[in-house]
Design a protein around this motif. Structure first.
Motif, short mmCIF file in Angstrom:
data_model
loop_
_atom_site.label_atom_id
_atom_site.label_comp_id
_atom_site.label_asym_id
_atom_site.label_seq_id
_atom_site.Cartn_x
_atom_site.Cartn_y
_atom_site.Cartn_z
N ALA A 175 46.58 13.94 65.99
CA ALA A 175 47.50 13.54 67.06
C ALA A 175 48.03 12.14 66.82
O ALA A 175 49.22 11.87 66.99
CB ALA A 175 46.78 13.61 68.41
N VAL A 176 47.14 11.23 66.41
CA VAL A 176 47.56 9.85 66.13
C VAL A 176 48.54 9.83 64.97
O VAL A 176 49.54 9.12 64.98
CB VAL A 176 46.32 8.97 65.81
N GLY A 177 48.26 10.66 63.93
CA GLY A 177 49.16 10.73 62.78
C GLY A 177 50.53 11.24 63.17
O GLY A 177 51.56 10.74 62.71
N ALA A 178 50.57 12.25 64.06
CA ALA A 178 51.85 12.80 64.51
C ALA A 178 52.65 11.77 65.28
O ALA A 178 53.86 11.62 65.10
CB ALA A 178 51.61 14.04 65.37
N LEU A 179 51.95 11.02 66.16
CA LEU A 179 52.63 9.97 66.93
C LEU A 179 53.16 8.88 66.02
O LEU A 179 54.27 8.37 66.21
CB LEU A 179 51.66 9.37 67.96
N ALA A 180 52.37 8.51 65.02
CA ALA A 180 52.81 7.48 64.08
C ALA A 180 54.04 7.94 63.31
O ALA A 180 54.99 7.19 63.09
CB ALA A 180 51.67 7.13 63.12
N GLY A 181 54.00 9.23 62.89
CA GLY A 181 55.15 9.76 62.17
C GLY A 181 56.39 9.78 63.02
O GLY A 181 57.49 9.44 62.57
N SER A 182 56.22 10.14 64.31
CA SER A 182 57.37 10.14 65.22
C SER A 182 57.91 8.74 65.40
O SER A 182 59.13 8.53 65.44
CB SER A 182 56.94 10.72 66.59
N ALA A 183 57.01 7.76 65.49
CA ALA A 183 57.44 6.37 65.66
C ALA A 183 58.23 5.92 64.45
O ALA A 183 59.25 5.23 64.58
CB ALA A 183 56.22 5.47 65.87
N VAL A 184 57.80 6.32 63.25
CA VAL A 184 58.52 5.95 62.04
C VAL A 184 59.91 6.53 62.05
O VAL A 184 60.89 5.87 61.72
CB VAL A 184 57.74 6.41 60.79
N LEU A 185 60.02 7.81 62.46
CA LEU A 185 61.33 8.46 62.51
C LEU A 185 62.25 7.79 63.51
O LEU A 185 63.42 7.57 63.26
CB LEU A 185 61.16 9.94 62.85
N VAL A 186 61.70 7.43 64.67
CA VAL A 186 62.50 6.79 65.71
C VAL A 186 62.98 5.43 65.24
O VAL A 186 64.13 5.05 65.43
CB VAL A 186 61.69 6.66 67.01
N LEU A 187 62.07 4.68 64.60
CA LEU A 187 62.43 3.34 64.17
C LEU A 187 63.40 3.37 63.01
O LEU A 187 64.25 2.49 62.88
CB LEU A 187 61.15 2.57 63.78
N SER A 188 63.27 4.39 62.13
CA SER A 188 64.12 4.42 60.95
C SER A 188 65.45 5.10 61.22
O SER A 188 66.37 5.00 60.42
CB SER A 188 63.40 5.15 59.80
N GLY A 189 65.55 5.82 62.34
CA GLY A 189 66.78 6.54 62.65
C GLY A 189 68.02 5.68 62.63
O GLY A 189 68.99 5.99 61.93
N PRO A 190 68.07 4.55 63.37
CA PRO A 190 69.28 3.74 63.42
C PRO A 190 69.74 3.22 62.06
O PRO A 190 70.90 2.92 61.86
CB PRO A 190 68.87 2.58 64.35
N ALA A 191 68.80 3.12 61.10
CA ALA A 191 69.18 2.59 59.78
C ALA A 191 70.18 3.50 59.09
O ALA A 191 70.95 3.08 58.25
CB ALA A 191 67.93 2.43 58.91
N PHE A 192 70.14 4.80 59.45
CA PHE A 192 71.05 5.74 58.81
C PHE A 192 72.35 5.89 59.59
O PHE A 192 73.30 6.49 59.11
CB PHE A 192 70.37 7.11 58.69
N ALA A 193 72.39 5.36 60.81
CA ALA A 193 73.58 5.51 61.66
C ALA A 193 74.44 4.27 61.52
O ALA A 193 74.34 3.32 62.29
CB ALA A 193 73.16 5.71 63.12
N HIS A 194 75.30 4.26 60.51
CA HIS A 194 76.19 3.12 60.32
C HIS A 194 77.56 3.61 59.91
O HIS A 194 77.73 4.78 59.51
CB HIS A 194 75.62 2.13 59.31
N VAL A 195 78.54 2.76 59.98
CA VAL A 195 79.90 3.12 59.58
C VAL A 195 79.92 3.35 58.07
O VAL A 195 79.43 2.52 57.30
CB VAL A 195 80.89 2.01 59.98
N SER A 196 80.47 4.47 57.65
CA SER A 196 80.50 4.80 56.22
C SER A 196 81.86 5.37 55.86
O SER A 196 82.68 5.70 56.73
CB SER A 196 79.40 5.82 55.90
N VAL A 197 82.10 5.48 54.56
CA VAL A 197 83.36 6.04 54.06
C VAL A 197 83.05 7.01 52.93
O VAL A 197 82.18 6.75 52.10
CB VAL A 197 84.34 4.95 53.59
N ALA A 198 83.77 8.13 52.90
CA ALA A 198 83.59 9.13 51.85
C ALA A 198 84.91 9.81 51.58
O ALA A 198 85.74 9.99 52.47
CB ALA A 198 82.53 10.16 52.25
#
Length: 249
Positions: free
Chosen positions: A8-31
């Motif tokens: 349970a602790v591992g799952a919560l930690a993993g969720s926290a990592v995903l939540v914290l790392s999520g905004p890093a991928f949400a940025h203005v980009s060009v393709a």
């Protein structure tokens, strides 16, 4: 019990990592749509996500590179947005299609006329760009994102190879190797050569078809000649045998 708690602790930690790392991928980009070849033209999309839960994106400004100026930027109409293309004089003129160009696109601005980009959504802003430079592997576009609460996020940090991505990276467009022709003529040329090849094949097939009756006639004539010879020989043999029988009789 201990194992389940650890899981349970591992799952919560993993969720926290995903939540914290999520905004890093949400940025203005060009393709690019397809490829953006050096020296050619390309259609690109600036993708702008909304990173706020309590505000909408109401304005997007994309500043064009000054070290590799672009003479043309044609926006596609985006419902709910007003578009403005700003041009500026160049310190040093550039040559395009054999002509000297003394101004280039400096900025494109999209301003919402409605709700803008609401929380939980993103918007694509298409542009047709050209002529792309031939002396660089990428183009850096610095962008400003304005929210309805007057907050401005500056996506202007240039990513460096071998280093971690900055907090607010600028959109970077990767350029591919130059094609055979900058205006798509290479495609046309290949199509033309393909048509020429097909025409030659058709001509060869036509000649072969035209020659076929002659070949057939020659073959028929030969067969008839051989048959005639055989029949003649048979007639001669028959005559000889018949003469012998009469003599013996």
């Amino acid at each position: 019990m201990k194992a389940s708690r650890i899981a349970a602790v591992g799952a919560l930690a993993g969720s926290a990592v995903l939540v914290l790392s999520g905004p890093a991928f949400a940025h203005v980009s060009v393709a690019a749509e397809g490829t953006a070849a050096k020296g050619g033209y390309a259609t690109v999309n600036f993708k702008v996500p909304n990173e706020r839960d309590d505000a909408s994106t109401t304005k997007v400004e994309v500043n064009f590179p000054t070290d590799h100026p672009l003479a043309s930027a044609q926006p596609e109409a985006v419902p709910g947005w007003k578009i403005e293309v700003t041009r500026a004089k160049l310190d040093k003129p550039i040559e395009l299609h054999g002509e000297q160009i003394d101004e280039a696109v400096s900025k494109v601005t999209w301003t919402a006329t409605g709700k803008g980009i609401e929380p939980g959504y993103f918007q694509k802003f298409p542009l047709s760009l050209g002529q792309l430079p031939e002396d660089t592997d990428e183009l850096v576009f610095k962008a400003l994102q304005t929210y309805s609460n007057k907050e401005v996020v500056r996506w202007i940090e240039v990513p460096q190879k071998g280093q971690e991505e900055p907090e607010h990276p600028a959109p970077v467009l990767a350029l591919s190797a130059a094609s055979g022709d900058h205006h798509g003529s290479s495609t046309a040329a290949s199509d033309e050569s393909e048509d020429a090849k097909n025409a030659k094949d058709a001509e060869a097939a036509s000649k072969e078809t035209a020659a076929e009756p002659a070949d057939s006639s020659d073959t028929t004539a030969r067969v008839l000649a051989i048959v005639g010879i055989v029949v003649g020989a048979a007639g001669v043999a028959y005559g000889v045998l018949a003469g012998r029988r009469r003599t013996e009789a």
